[in-house]
Design a protein around this motif. Sequence first.
Motif, mmCIF file in Angstrom:
data_model
loop_
_atom_site.group_PDB
_atom_site.id
_atom_site.type_symbol
_atom_site.label_atom_id
_atom_site.label_comp_id
_atom_site.label_asym_id
_atom_site.label_seq_id
_atom_site.Cartn_x
_atom_site.Cartn_y
_atom_site.Cartn_z
ATOM 1 N N PRO A 77 0.903 -1.307 -0.047
ATOM 2 C CA PRO A 77 -0.006 -0.144 -0.124
ATOM 3 C C PRO A 77 0.862 1.249 -0.006
ATOM 4 O O PRO A 77 0.705 2.255 -0.634
ATOM 5 C CB PRO A 77 -0.794 -0.012 1.333
ATOM 6 C CG PRO A 77 -0.798 -1.627 1.640
ATOM 7 C CD PRO A 77 0.344 -1.939 1.247
ATOM 8 N N LEU A 78 2.101 1.218 0.734
ATOM 9 C CA LEU A 78 2.842 2.331 0.779
ATOM 10 C C LEU A 78 3.402 2.711 -0.711
ATOM 11 O O LEU A 78 3.312 3.886 -1.273
ATOM 12 C CB LEU A 78 4.004 2.206 1.802
ATOM 13 C CG LEU A 78 5.283 3.290 1.817
ATOM 14 C CD1 LEU A 78 4.376 4.520 2.229
ATOM 15 C CD2 LEU A 78 6.197 2.553 2.694
ATOM 16 N N TYR A 80 2.054 1.800 -3.424
ATOM 17 C CA TYR A 80 0.857 2.398 -4.281
ATOM 18 C C TYR A 80 0.725 3.779 -4.097
ATOM 19 O O TYR A 80 0.406 4.456 -5.010
ATOM 20 C CB TYR A 80 -0.300 1.481 -3.983
ATOM 21 C CG TYR A 80 -1.336 1.914 -4.996
ATOM 22 C CD1 TYR A 80 -1.237 1.440 -6.273
ATOM 23 C CD2 TYR A 80 -2.425 2.730 -4.612
ATOM 24 C CE1 TYR A 80 -2.330 1.528 -7.095
ATOM 25 C CE2 TYR A 80 -3.741 2.859 -5.482
ATOM 26 C CZ TYR A 80 -3.567 2.560 -6.742
ATOM 27 O OH TYR A 80 -4.343 3.052 -7.526
ATOM 28 N N THR A 81 0.748 4.045 -2.666
ATOM 29 C CA THR A 81 0.615 5.759 -2.399
ATOM 30 C C THR A 81 1.551 6.389 -3.096
ATOM 31 O O THR A 81 1.479 7.403 -3.656
ATOM 32 C CB THR A 81 0.660 5.908 -0.744
ATOM 33 O OG1 THR A 81 -0.449 5.038 -0.246
ATOM 34 C CG2 THR A 81 0.049 7.300 -0.579
ATOM 35 N N LEU A 82 2.798 6.030 -3.002
ATOM 36 C CA LEU A 82 3.855 6.854 -3.514
ATOM 37 C C LEU A 82 3.916 7.010 -4.988
ATOM 38 O O LEU A 82 4.205 7.831 -5.711
ATOM 39 C CB LEU A 82 5.188 6.038 -2.951
ATOM 40 C CG LEU A 82 5.741 6.339 -1.630
ATOM 41 C CD1 LEU A 82 7.019 5.622 -1.371
ATOM 42 C CD2 LEU A 82 5.960 7.856 -1.439
ATOM 43 N N SER A 83 3.310 5.659 -5.553
ATOM 44 C CA SER A 83 3.256 5.627 -7.137
ATOM 45 C C SER A 83 2.212 6.644 -7.810
ATOM 46 O O SER A 83 2.370 7.083 -8.585
ATOM 47 C CB SER A 83 3.075 4.267 -7.569
ATOM 48 O OG SER A 83 2.786 4.072 -8.847
ATOM 49 N N ARG A 84 1.030 6.541 -7.094
ATOM 50 C CA ARG A 84 -0.129 7.279 -7.720
ATOM 51 C C ARG A 84 -0.288 8.758 -7.040
ATOM 52 O O ARG A 84 -1.126 9.522 -7.764
ATOM 53 C CB ARG A 84 -1.264 6.527 -7.173
ATOM 54 C CG ARG A 84 -1.683 5.218 -7.900
ATOM 55 C CD ARG A 84 -1.785 5.547 -9.491
ATOM 56 N NE ARG A 84 -1.859 4.241 -10.367
ATOM 57 C CZ ARG A 84 -0.989 3.829 -10.654
ATOM 58 N NH1 ARG A 84 0.160 4.187 -10.608
ATOM 59 N NH2 ARG A 84 -1.249 2.858 -11.495
ATOM 60 N N HIS A 85 0.234 9.009 -5.789
ATOM 61 C CA HIS A 85 -0.033 10.529 -5.496
ATOM 62 C C HIS A 85 1.337 11.182 -5.102
ATOM 63 O O HIS A 85 2.240 10.733 -4.824
ATOM 64 C CB HIS A 85 -0.699 10.354 -4.118
ATOM 65 C CG HIS A 85 -1.948 9.694 -4.070
ATOM 66 N ND1 HIS A 85 -2.955 10.112 -4.658
ATOM 67 C CD2 HIS A 85 -2.294 8.457 -3.450
ATOM 68 C CE1 HIS A 85 -4.127 9.444 -4.276
ATOM 69 N NE2 HIS A 85 -3.540 8.152 -3.927
ATOM 70 N N ALA A 90 6.892 13.588 -0.233
ATOM 71 C CA ALA A 90 7.101 12.203 -0.831
ATOM 72 C C ALA A 90 8.567 11.963 -1.221
ATOM 73 O O ALA A 90 9.267 10.962 -0.906
ATOM 74 C CB ALA A 90 6.326 12.190 -2.139
ATOM 75 N N LYS A 157 6.741 -0.416 -6.080
ATOM 76 C CA LYS A 157 6.478 1.057 -6.810
ATOM 77 C C LYS A 157 6.748 1.118 -8.095
ATOM 78 O O LYS A 157 6.043 1.498 -9.069
ATOM 79 C CB LYS A 157 7.292 2.160 -5.958
ATOM 80 C CG LYS A 157 6.986 3.474 -6.375
ATOM 81 C CD LYS A 157 7.753 4.563 -5.704
ATOM 82 C CE LYS A 157 7.515 6.089 -6.344
ATOM 83 N NZ LYS A 157 8.149 6.013 -7.402
#
Lengths: 274, 353
Positions: A77-78, A80-85, A90, A157
């Motif tokens: 999830p981390l 994914y967050t870094l990849s999408r937002h 960051a 990521k």
Amino acid sequence: MYRGDYTNLNKITKILTLLMVAYLLLPFLGGALSLSDWQAITQIIHALKNPVVVSALKTSLISATFSTMICILFGVPLAYTLSRHRFKGAVIIEAIILSPLVVPPIVTGLFLLVIFGPNGIIGGVVSDLGFRFTRSLVGIMLAQIAVASPFIVITSKAAFDEIDPKLEFASRILGKGPLETFFKITLPLAKGGIIAGLALTFARAIGEFGATFMVAYHPRTIPIQLYASFLGGGVPAAVPLAIILWIMSLGVIIFLKSFEIFLGGWVARTKRNL
Amino acid sequence: MLELKEIYKEFPSFKLGPVNLKIKKGIIAILGPSGSGKTTLLNIIAGIIKQDKGTITLNGREIDHLPPEKRHIGYVFQDFALFPHLNVRENLLYGGREGDLKDLVNLLNIGHLLDRDIQSLSSGERQRVAIARTLLTHPELLMLDEPMGSIDENLRKKLWIELRNLLRQLDIPVILVTHSKEEAMIMADQVVVMGNGRIHQYGSIKEIYEFPSTAFVANFMGFENVFQGTVTDTNPERDVLKINWNGTELTTSFRNVAPGTPITFGIRPENIMIVREGKPVGDLIRDNIIEGNILRILRKGGIYEVIVSTSSGYVTVDVPDHVFHRIELNKKSHIKIGFKRNKIHFMESLPEN
């Protein structure tokens, strides 16, 4: 692709490459030499019957498996967050995630001890309740997670970055919520990277020594037991354990490489004409 | 019915809005150059991008606060966004039900593709699968972003007709985003022209071609003679409005515009006539006669496009073949041109974004 003509530079590069590979093969030579003695095999079998070694093997497999699972649970999830937002901070978060790759594990371990040790901020509280991180599987896992987690985050990521966000939007517009979209579209498309990250994380966790040495010397994992045996009986005492760990670690590489070959074909099939 | 009210969205380098739009039924093309905000507008309607201000109503339902999956909107992306890890059937059933599959598969003629991988489909097949996948969710509105964007050029003409026939069978409004006038003309009932994040005109393609409401629309539609001028005099009794166009005085019918007001106006090339030496000038064009030199002559289909350099600027005149040869225009260099008062078409100027 046409890779150009043969030049002198290529000759030098080739020599350097050969030397490098030769050097990296030396540990294999060492391993092979240790095995070449016919006694080595009996020693390994003997070691595998030794309750101390069996216990270390168990400790290592259990702790590394759970550490890897925890790394996936939080790391994916981390990633994914870094990849999408794109958000402020960051870059800092990414730097923190990468830090275990450059900070010596023994330093990470020492600092973990400050927190989780019997007199530490968290360790002290737990200690009052009669539990010590420093003598538990939990302590081992704390060390392994701190050191091994970057692998799952980095590879996942990279895998998420490769997925066109439009596919996720398409899923949403077709009526699926964010969670269903993640599990039906994002995760299957990123599975190659995530599995690679899983294997690397597991390999790093099972071989972890420095941080574990500081945080939880007991119960002993294989690397710790190897060190203890070495202190007690020198190289001959450590070799059987080293070979067991070596084969387990190489197994991860073999798994990864064969998966990569399989995945390479899959990626090519997916990307063709898209 | 889709209704957009006062939609605004600001990006660091681009501003959309205000957008006000009502779409009842039929096929509506959103036409504009790239960077005009067409796709951004679709993304706002679909819920992929959240607008800063404004409301979106679909069939009486306010949908602007809903996530994309609750809006009941179909959206076919430019590259179709088919899921590469699923085959055609799995893509279709992703948001739809098995029971509805048969009718749509027949409608779109994709029955033979059901078990194929997405990678093995041609661009035209992908388009049909993407449309079927969307329609299977029973959307209340269908949006297509540049549907021919990933289609080979030589296939487009054929697919335009096929796609139009298909879209006409749907009883939901269809919004089609395109930068191609030709595509809008063939496919759409109504056209919305967008530029710089604003809606410049909404009407039939004929209206937009003949009466572009702004200089932007005129330029985009290839309206040749668009000029800036200043109103110098108006007289309602004599039904006169005079314009100073870079020193040339032009006359048109009265409008309630104060003298001194800057205006944008256009004159279609086919509405400009060549004044023949020694022949009487008709009353109607007497007011607007300009002299100039022929700069260039281009052959275009059944006409000659003559570019005349006047003291106030370049004017393009379309001269039919037979007229061109009768007056032997190719032997002349200095000519007079003229046009009727009512051929001056006024355009609004939108405030700058």
